[in-house]
Scaffold this active site. Structure first.
Site, short mmCIF file in Angstrom:
data_model
loop_
_atom_site.label_atom_id
_atom_site.label_comp_id
_atom_site.label_asym_id
_atom_site.label_seq_id
_atom_site.Cartn_x
_atom_site.Cartn_y
_atom_site.Cartn_z
CB SER A 1 -0.86 0.01 1.25
OG SER A 1 -1.48 1.26 1.44
CE1 TYR B 1 -4.07 -2.13 5.27
CE2 TYR B 1 -3.26 0.07 4.78
CZ TYR B 1 -3.75 -1.15 4.35
OH TYR B 1 -3.91 -1.38 3.00
N1 LIG Z 1 -8.71 -0.66 -1.01
C1 LIG Z 1 -7.68 0.16 -0.95
O1 LIG Z 1 -7.80 1.38 -1.07
C2 LIG Z 1 -6.30 -0.40 -0.73
C3 LIG Z 1 -5.23 0.50 -0.81
C4 LIG Z 1 -3.95 0.02 -0.62
C5 LIG Z 1 -3.74 -1.33 -0.39
N2 LIG Z 1 -4.81 -2.18 -0.31
C6 LIG Z 1 -4.51 -3.59 -0.06
O2 LIG Z 1 -5.12 -4.37 -1.07
C7 LIG Z 1 -5.42 -5.66 -0.55
C8 LIG Z 1 -6.87 -5.97 -0.85
O3 LIG Z 1 -7.66 -5.04 -0.15
P1 LIG Z 1 -9.15 -4.69 -0.60
O4 LIG Z 1 -9.28 -3.23 -0.52
O5 LIG Z 1 -9.49 -5.42 -1.82
O6 LIG Z 1 -9.91 -5.27 0.69
P2 LIG Z 1 -11.13 -6.29 0.86
O7 LIG Z 1 -12.15 -6.06 -0.19
O8 LIG Z 1 -11.51 -6.19 2.29
O9 LIG Z 1 -10.43 -7.70 0.58
C9 LIG Z 1 -9.55 -8.29 1.49
C10 LIG Z 1 -9.35 -9.72 1.07
O10 LIG Z 1 -8.42 -10.35 1.98
C11 LIG Z 1 -8.97 -11.59 2.39
N3 LIG Z 1 -8.49 -11.95 3.74
C12 LIG Z 1 -8.49 -11.20 4.87
N4 LIG Z 1 -8.01 -11.91 5.91
C13 LIG Z 1 -7.69 -13.15 5.42
C14 LIG Z 1 -7.19 -14.34 6.00
N5 LIG Z 1 -6.88 -14.42 7.29
N6 LIG Z 1 -7.00 -15.42 5.20
C15 LIG Z 1 -7.30 -15.36 3.88
N7 LIG Z 1 -7.79 -14.27 3.28
C16 LIG Z 1 -8.00 -13.17 4.04
C17 LIG Z 1 -10.48 -11.37 2.39
O11 LIG Z 1 -11.15 -12.60 2.23
P3 LIG Z 1 -11.94 -13.41 3.37
O12 LIG Z 1 -12.54 -12.40 4.31
O13 LIG Z 1 -12.95 -14.19 2.57
O14 LIG Z 1 -10.92 -14.27 4.00
C18 LIG Z 1 -10.63 -10.54 1.11
O15 LIG Z 1 -10.70 -11.39 0.00
C19 LIG Z 1 -5.10 -5.62 0.94
O16 LIG Z 1 -3.84 -6.17 1.16
C20 LIG Z 1 -5.10 -4.13 1.24
O17 LIG Z 1 -4.29 -3.82 2.33
C21 LIG Z 1 -6.08 -1.75 -0.47
#
Ligand SMILES: NC(=O)c1ccc[n+]([C@@H]2O[C@H](COP(=O)([O-])OP(=O)(O)OC[C@H]3O[C@@H](n4cnc5c(N)ncnc54)[C@H](OP(=O)(O)O)[C@@H]3O)[C@@H](O)[C@H]2O)c1
Length: 249
Positions: A135, A148
């Site tokens: 991120s 985070y």
């Molecule tokens: N959205 C943003 O603005 C943003 C910005 C920078 C970085 N990111 C990064 O991008 C990645 C995806 O984020 P997102 O925004 O798409 O969030 P999201 O929609 O909440 O997705 C998170 C994913 O991680 C999985 N997950 C969480 N804990 C887990 C565990 N213990 N075991 C296996 N899977 C797990 C969840 O699946 P289950 O709950 O089904 O396990 C879900 O598929 C993350 O690493 C986040 O930090 C996001």
């Protein structure tokens, strides 16, 4: 007929990982999708090119077993995209040891378990590509981010470190640094997120970068990431004063 390329995506039940899985599958890749929510993965696997492999990334043995099942099914793997992650800003306003440990377990050790599971396979094969979703929060310390931000800073540092170690085996390590993307994760934010983009936008950026570019880091949207990259090189005196001023507005 060209052979389908094969990718393993974690964090694939939602947000960025889910959109990336669809993008790769629509482009003819065979996609192994992993996350904890089996029902969502099952629905996703109605797509001809998507196969469900549920797991909890915090469980090292489960991750290893799941990877073995993927190799059993796919026989071969070209690319990994480790996108699992968690974030709850309400629980990071102060130091919350329990939450900070949980975030570190998921965001840092969860990805480390996945890297460990695939390490021997890729090093033996002397080929392949592993991409880690970190991120822009990794760039510098930000307010209200006692879990985070540090977890993502550790992840980015790990990707840099492994880049050298895996390069010797002709295995590519790359880093994805998204800005704000509209997902269930950012829904929890109570502030206006500059230049926020859709998951389809993120998936397009990730797909074209992983397939066509050789760069170590993919960051987007550039309007935001360039500002943060500039802040990253400022001496502490200026960086701290600027962010302090911004949050007092
Ligand atoms: N959205 C943003 O603005 C943003 C910005 C920078 C970085 N990111 C990064 O991008 C990645 C995806 O984020 P997102 O925004 O798409 O969030 P999201 O929609 O909440 O997705 C998170 C994913 O991680 C999985 N997950 C969480 N804990 C887990 C565990 N213990 N075991 C296996 N899977 C797990 C969840 O699946 P289950 O709950 O089904 O396990 C879900 O598929 C993350 O690493 C986040 O930090 C996001």
């Amino acid at each position: 007929m060209t052979k389908n390329k094969k990718i393993w995506i974690t964090g694939a039940s939602s947000g960025i990982g889910k959109a990336a899985a669809k993008k790769f599958a629509d482009n003819g890749w065979l996609v192994a999708v992993s996350a904890r929510r089996e029902k969502i993965l099952k629905e996703m696997s109605l797509h001809d090119n998507i196969y469900s492999f549920p797991l909890d990334v915090t469980k090292e043995e489960e991750v290893k077993k799941t990877f073995n099942l993927i190799i059993e099914k796919f026989k071969d793997l070209d690319l990994c995209l480790f996108s699992s992650g968690t974030y709850d800003p309400k629980l990071e306003k102060g130091i919350n040891i329990q939450q900070n440990k949980f975030v570190m377990e998921t965001n840092y050790f969860g990805v480390l378990h996945c890297l460990k599971a695939v390490e021997k396979y890729f090093k033996d094969k002397k080929n392949g590509h592993i991409s880690i979703v970190s991120s822009i929060a990794a760039y510098r310390g930000l307010p209200n981010s006692s879990g985070y931000g540090p977890s993502k800073a550790a992840l980015t540092n790990l990707a840099e470190s492994l880049f050298f170690d895996f390069k010797k085996f002709n295995v590519r390590i790359s880093l994805i640094s998204p800005g704000f993307i509209k997902t269930p994760l950012t829904e929890k934010n109570d502030f206006e997120m500059p230049f926020i983009k859709s998951t389809e936008y993120a998936a397009e950026k990730i797909y074209s970068s992983l397939v066509k570019s050789k760069s170590f880091e993919t960051h987007f949207p550039i309007q935001l990431t360039l500002i943060l990259k500039f802040l990253r090189i400022l001496p502490y005196k200026f960086y701290l004063a600027m962010v302090d001023k911004l949050i007092k507005r």
